[in-house]
Scaffold this motif. Structure first.
Motif: not given
Length: 969
Positions: A180-204
């Motif tokens: 949520n902190n990534a707020n839709g920003k792409l992984p290569n966005d320089p404005a991406l907050p430090g405490r964020s994750f702009p991707g998928f998370v898998l819990f098997p």
């Protein structure tokens, strides 16, 4: 070139045409040391694996014969952003369930974004399983198979079997917040907050334990997710906690090529990486491991052993130890400021350099060992922009300086557009480690004046490896020992007799230092007396109780002079001889400093060389240079800023600023009432325990110097042993009974709370609390008590168990027998543990103080008494300490950057506002005008503070009002 994703292709076609990312021997291979590797997605044209999305496999029914096809909600937060699904295996006409999973997608997912999104794979612990672990099963036993369903599984919609939500218990909400902190920003966005994750998370979710088979199924799941969605296959990260940490090691053992980084928290084993000598195969993965200092499974030494094996194999691994924690390290780990930024910096395309060293070693000619993951279809290496001919494997050793890059291809015989991106450049230089240096502790011309016969050497500086040699032959000493003791004679280990001892040091990069200068050790008085002893050995007392020693150098073949000293303790006893210094050759003076005043010291001196010695001077065994130090008539300065803080039940902690003295401080003395305590320490804090309850104390401190002089008295600090609220100890772990818990062990977390509450818990399941305090009875009479808990609880009053509500159970009420109580404080203690699922705790009582109706014990009753009017120690002003809120603090709970205080002032006198923690440490102090406080002021602590309970104190017109505030960061 990266794969194009998002094409609308039928799943069945995908399964028949899935190419392997790597050479097939890295997907399927028999005869390996650990067994068979099989992470194939397609085994034949009729047998393959696929994803069934938006459906959880379970036997729960919403009505007879109607499956819910969804997870059971077991988290305390909204987990619905995680979609559900299951991995399946199609085998001819059969269609088998393999594994449930949950998947979190990035906000504003773009299927055509190039180069794709990163993916985190999170492997949960044993407790978050779908059915069984060693502590129990939700249904039947671990042999139960959902595909055969024998015996038949419960259809109750509340059944926890195959829950597919509990796997999100640890880490699920954190990763959702980061998404949520990534707020839709792409992984290569320089404005991406430090405490964020702009991707998928898998819990098997494993069904009944992580093992080779379930791990291989999880790898298949990861591979299918990576192919279905727009995943950057160079940025797949894996994490795991506890048993899931073992599963992470099992996973990278089987598919190291798949992951860009590894993070393990309290991993219970290394999955046989050491047993099968597989650390070198996984060491090119960046790793970060977390360990609790109080953990018993794994112990800190076990994890340190894994870390050292990784580093020995050239791995680059961060190792974080939380000394105060037990097994539950994951909450603190995932809250590390750079936990996610570190992960996002890792990329499969990057070159791994052995030991992190990019320099050619000039001492042994060793080149820089560089690696990409093995198994890809093709490799290229370049130096200074030119392709290196013949460098087509996953590794390369650079023996000349320059700038290197590498890349790989997931396709055999790749064309120009089939290569992965070039790695970041590695600049190779040269290095020449400095020569190792050794010092001796005591003499090496043995025996010494104490008749001690061993020699002790010490490496100068800190290194990862120490190789010790005698006469050029390496000794069988562990390469971790930096300060070995050598003995005379022949024996196993660090002892080989007379000779020249040298040291070679190195770090994990394997580049050795030049050997140190030799230290010559001679044992058992075998050194010849072939040096002329120094003459006219004298001493002159200096200011500050130092002595200047002088001697005549009568020899021309010594390498230095040993000066020995001992102190007279009584008329007939002495301390042991201590070698104060080994001087350089030809020295004739040495100043021995900081001697105790009013003391007598004896000195001897001798000359030594690499192989010989002189006699001691003075030569007679009963003759010495005697030095008597003068008396110390100067008192130390007084300690300053003494504070007294309640630190526990009948416990007060004193702290003060250090005193100073020309000869030195020996100890501090504490005074209160008619009592005095000698601390026997120069520490500037002291804790008094087992104090009488409900007592007010005035404390002072004096410093005592080495001459026995006492300083003037410090300021007075007032403390008291009144108790308000409860002290708690909190730890994480899995238990089924209260008596399984070691309540004497150091807790992971401590604090104070106004009442029995589970709010300070650090996770939702698998934890315990112990609460300790006093219950104040105003009206004597007959009382009964109840605990309502899920799971176990036990309540004691004045050390007698009155309610035992122990064991694994849902919310349950247990009631005490009737108890006759007198008025006054009663020691109250409650122990509680939570296994999994819901957590409930309420403590109630009934009696004359409650109008004989059951009520939850109120905050106002949890005290030992009401403190009297106290005197402010620093100013001598009266202050009334209130235990009930009399100010408006909002919001509460709040964040440290949003603490607002309002207090009604009816005059214009200034108002002091302070914020402290429960150790008395001051976090904020300010003085405000009355008009400001009437309207409300915002205060800002002077430093970053942790989540927890703190005290706000308002001092106005000789009255102090306090209120607790909860900080949630």
């Amino acid at each position: 070139m990266r794969k194009i994703v998002g094409l609308c292709v039928l799943l069945i076609v995908l399964h028949f045409n899935l190419p392997a990312q790597v050479d097939t021997s890295f997907v399927y291979k028999t005869g390996l040391s650990y067994g068979t590797l099989d992470i194939r997605l397609t085994k034949s044209s009729t047998r393959y694996y696929y994803l069934q999305e938006d459906r959880t496999v379970s036997y729960r029914e919403s009505s007879p014969g109607v499956r819910t096809n969804t997870y059971k909600d077991l988290t305390s937060w909204d987990s619905s952003p995680y979609t559900q699904g299951n991995l399946r295996e199609k085998n001819g006409g059969a269609d088998y369930f393999v594994m449930n999973y949950r998947l979190l997608k990035p906000i504003n997912y773009n299927a055509s974004y190039d180069p794709g999104y990163p993916l985190i794979v999170f492997l949960h612990g044993a407790g978050e399983r779908g059915n069984c672990w060693e502590k129990g099963c939700y249904f039947a036993d671990k042999n139960w198979n959902p595909n055969t369903n024998n015996p038949a599984a419960p259809t109750d919609p509340e059944s926890n079997l195959m829950n597919n939500d509990h796997n999100l218990l640890h880490g699920g909400s954190v990763h959702l917040s980061m998404r949520n902190n990534a707020n839709g920003k792409l992984p290569n966005d320089p404005a991406l907050p430090g405490r964020s994750f702009p991707g998928f998370v898998l819990f098997p979710q494993m069904l009944s334990g992580w093992n080779a088979n379930t791990v291989q199924d999880a790898i298949r799941l990861v591979r299918l997710i990576a192919k279905k969605y727009n995943i950057d296959e160079d940025r797949i990260y894996i994490e795991g906690l506890s048993a899931g940490g073992y599963a992470v090691y099992e996973t990278i053992k089987r598919a190291p090529w798949l992951f860009a980084s590894v993070q393990t928290m309290s991993a219970v084993s290394d999955a046989g990486l050491g047993t099968y000598n597989m650390y070198p195969q996984v060491a090119n993965l960046p790793m970060w491991t977390f360990q609790g200092g109080q953990d018993k499974d794994p112990t800190p030494n076990e994890t340190a052993g894994y870390v050292r094996r990784f580093r020995d194999a050239g791995g680059i691994i961060r190792h974080t130890i939380y000394k105060e924690l037990g097994h539950g390290t994951w909450n603190k780990a995932m809250n590390e400021a750079d936990y996610f930024t570190w992960m996002l910096q890792q990329n499969k395309a990057n070159i791994h350099v052995f030991g992190g060293s990019t320099a050619i070693c000039n001492t042994n000619g060793q080149g820089v060992r560089m690696y990409l993951s093995e198994g890809f279809r093709a490799y290229q290496w370049e130096k200074n922009g030119a392709i290196i001919a013949g460098a087509t494997s996953a590794s390369y050793v650079a023996t000349t300086t320059g700038t290197y890059r590498a890349r790989f291809s997931r396709k055999a015989n790749p064309g120009a557009n089939d290569w992965n991106e070039w790695s970041k450049p590695v600049t190779v230089t040269e290095s020449s480690p400095e020569k190792a240096e050794v010092t001796q502790i005591g003499t090496v011309i043995l025996k010494d004046l104490n008749n001690f016969g061993d020699a002790k050497l010490k490496a100068v500086g800190k290194f990862e490896k120490y190789h010790w040699y005698k006469d050029g032959t390496k000794l069988s000493i562990s390469d971790t020992i930096s300060t070995p003791t050598f003995k005379a004679g022949t024996c196993s280990g660090p002892c080989t007799g007379n000779g020249a001892y040298t040291l070679v040091t190195m770090n994990f990069d394997g580049c050795p230092s030049p050997a140190s200068d030799p230290v010559y050790i001679v044992f058992n008085n075998q050194a010849p007396t072939d040096i002329t002893a120094p003459a006219t050995f004298t001493g002159e007392l200096q200011a500050g109780n130092s002595v200047k020693l002088n001697w005549a150098n009568s020899s021309n073949n010594e390498t230095g002079f040993e000066i020995w000293r001992r102190k007279q303790l009584t008329s007939t006893t002495y301390s042991k001889w201590e070698m104060r210094v080994l001087t350089a050759a030809n020295a004739t003076v040495y100043t021995d400093k900081a001697l105790d005043p009013s003391s007598t010291y004896q000195y001897k001196i001798r000359a030594v060389s690499n192989t010989g010695r002189s006699n001691y001077t003075p030569s007679a065994s009963n003759a010495f240079l005697v030095i008597k130090t003068g008396a110390d008539n100067s008192a130390p300065t007084a300690p300053q800023n003494l504070t007294a803080t309640t630190a526990g039940i009948r416990v007060i902690k004193l702290t003060w600023d250090a005193a100073t003295d020309d000869s030195g401080i020996r100890q501090y003395r504490i005074y209160y009432g008619s009592q005095s305590i000698a601390t026997n320490s120069t520490q500037t804090e002291y804790t008094l325990s087992d104090l009488p309850l409900n007592t007010v104390y005035d404390f002072t401190v004096k410093a005592e110097d080495l001459g026995g002089n006492l300083s003037a008295v410090s300021n007075t600090a007032t403390g008291n042993s009144y108790v308000s609220g409860l002290y708690y100890e909190h730890s994480t772990g899995s238990w089924t009974k209260l008596d399984e818990i070691d309540w004497t062990a150091l807790p992971e977390f401590t604090g104070t709370v106004p009442n029995f509450t589970l709010a300070p818990r650090t996770q939702e399941d698998y934890f315990n609390f112990e609460f300790d305090g006093y219950l104040y009875i105003n009206t004597p009479g007959t009382y009964t008590f109840q605990t309502i808990s899920s799971d176990g609880s036990r309540l004691t009053l004045d050390s007698v168990v009155i309610v035992n509500n122990d064991g694994l159970h849902a919310s349950r009420t247990a009631t005490s027998a009737a108890i006759t109580l007198t008025a006054g404080p009663k020691r109250i203690n409650l122990k509680y543990f939570e296994y999994d699922l819901s957590h409930v705790l309420t403590v109630r009582y009934r009696g004359p103080d409650t109008n004989n109706s059951y009520i939850a014990i109120p905050n106002s009753a949890l005290k030992s008494g009401t403190p009297p009017t106290l005197r402010m120690a620093s100013q001598g002003e009266p202050v009334v300490v209130e235990s009930v809120p009399a100010m408006s603090v909002y919001p509460n709970p709040t964040r440290q950057d949003d603490i607002n205080v309002q207090y009604e002032i009816k005059d214009n006198s200034p108002v002091q506002i302070r914020m402290i923690d429960f150790t008395g440490r001051q976090l904020f102090e300010g003085v405000f005008d009355a008009t400001e406080v009437n309207q409300g002021v915002r205060i800002q602590p002077v430093q970053t503070i942790n989540e927890g309970i703190y005290l706000l104190l308002i001092n106005h017109n000789n009255q102090v009002v306090q209120q607790r505030i909860s900080i949630k960061n």
